[in-house]
Design a protein around this motif. Sequence first.
Motif, PDB file in Angstrom:
ATOM      1  N   LEU A  10       0.823  -1.207   0.000  1.00 35.37           N
ATOM      2  CA  LEU A  10       0.000   0.000   0.000  1.00 35.37           C
ATOM      3  C   LEU A  10       0.853   1.252   0.000  1.00 35.37           C
ATOM      4  N   LEU A  11       1.841   1.304   0.877  1.00 32.30           N
ATOM      5  CA  LEU A  11       2.703   2.472   0.988  1.00 32.30           C
ATOM      6  C   LEU A  11       3.506   2.678  -0.292  1.00 32.30           C
ATOM      7  N   ALA A  12       4.052   1.604  -0.818  1.00 29.34           N
ATOM      8  CA  ALA A  12       4.905   1.717  -1.997  1.00 29.34           C
ATOM      9  C   ALA A  12       4.106   2.122  -3.233  1.00 29.34           C
ATOM     10  N   ALA A 233      19.161  -3.214  -0.669  1.00 27.58           N
ATOM     11  CA  ALA A 233      18.978  -4.553  -1.238  1.00 27.58           C
ATOM     12  C   ALA A 233      17.688  -4.619  -2.049  1.00 27.58           C
ATOM     13  N   GLY A 234      16.620  -3.994  -1.549  1.00 26.58           N
ATOM     14  CA  GLY A 234      15.346  -3.980  -2.263  1.00 26.58           C
ATOM     15  C   GLY A 234      15.423  -3.199  -3.563  1.00 26.58           C
ATOM     16  N   ALA A 235      16.178  -2.087  -3.562  1.00 32.09           N
ATOM     17  CA  ALA A 235      16.328  -1.288  -4.779  1.00 32.09           C
ATOM     18  C   ALA A 235      17.042  -2.074  -5.867  1.00 32.09           C
ATOM     19  N   LEU A 236      18.114  -2.771  -5.498  1.00 32.43           N
ATOM     20  CA  LEU A 236      18.838  -3.580  -6.469  1.00 32.43           C
ATOM     21  C   LEU A 236      17.955  -4.712  -6.994  1.00 32.43           C
ATOM     22  N   ALA A 237      17.201  -5.344  -6.103  1.00 31.89           N
ATOM     23  CA  ALA A 237      16.293  -6.418  -6.509  1.00 31.89           C
ATOM     24  C   ALA A 237      15.244  -5.898  -7.485  1.00 31.89           C
ATOM     25  N   ALA A 301      12.111  -1.212  -3.085  1.00 35.94           N
ATOM     26  CA  ALA A 301      12.942  -0.896  -1.921  1.00 35.94           C
ATOM     27  C   ALA A 301      12.068  -0.641  -0.693  1.00 35.94           C
ATOM     28  N   ILE A 302      11.030   0.192  -0.863  1.00 34.56           N
ATOM     29  CA  ILE A 302      10.128   0.504   0.252  1.00 34.56           C
ATOM     30  C   ILE A 302       9.399  -0.758   0.706  1.00 34.56           C
ATOM     31  N   SER A 303       8.907  -1.536  -0.262  1.00 29.42           N
ATOM     32  CA  SER A 303       8.124  -2.719   0.054  1.00 29.42           C
ATOM     33  C   SER A 303       8.935  -3.726   0.861  1.00 29.42           C
TER      34      SER A 303
END
Length: 316
Positions: A10-12, A233-237, A301-303
Amino acid sequence: MNRPRGCPGLLAKTAIAPLDRVKILFQASNPEYRKYSGRWLGFLQAGRQIVQQQGIMGLFQGHSATLLRIFPYATVKYMAYDFFHMALMPTPKDETSARLFLAGSMSGVLSVFLTYPLDLVRVRLAFDTKSKPQPGSLYQIVRKIYHEGIEVSTDGTSPRNLLLNRFPLLKFYRGFVATLMGMVPYAGTSFLVFGHTKSFMYRLLLNQDTHGQPLSPEPPYIRVSRTTVDLAAGALAGAISQTASYPFEVVRRRLQVGGILHPERLMRFTETAAWIYRTNGISGFYIGLGIGYLKVVPMTAISFAVWSAMKRSLGV
């Protein structure tokens, strides 16, 4: 137990809703916005035209369907991933790249199957540039999709026994095959890269395992929070998974709006892919990829970071 899995989505999604609207218009080759897709900062020009035509809320057209979809989608995806992860890898020694990829792919496929009709509705709403957002538009688009392709006879007889008339719910799964083909590399790569990158960065920067336990008495290499590492890590993913699955996403968008052009039948994956190649070449499968990075990288990244933080806070 489901809260930490639904809230990240939701936030992302809310944070990148305007970018999502513009990307859909580019991917689906909306005639009014096709001219902006190949320009530098074309998404800003497209955004300005949306505001001129539909007002500031036009940037969020279709977001209501996104909000209805993303909570169950994110909940199922993260909950299923935890389940598959535990089933396939009960101990850290069992973790392999293949199993991480498989767990991510299965969780992605399950979540998208259960929520796909809302994704179709969202795309149809976002594709419409003629009308301003108004109450009841969500219901109207659902009703329109349900009645697509139904022949109205003049002599009172029943319409032809077409597949879509016999099984109207199939209309809400236009493009589902392309979605499945793209979800496997997207979700699988996303969880695989996040898992490996998080583990590597925790060891390198924090001197901890992924559960936050110290690996040695030595102090951390640098002072950085676990949330910052999770975001990186989330941004790279997000970047890698978006690149791997993007051509399938473009085909899916074209299939999803195919009901507008061919309401009487389901368009084939190969037919749509061939049309994209004939009209735009290989680059046609990557149209709007720049916006995809702007959207997916922060969203992922946020998620992932919120998912990890809420699991830590709740002891999950």
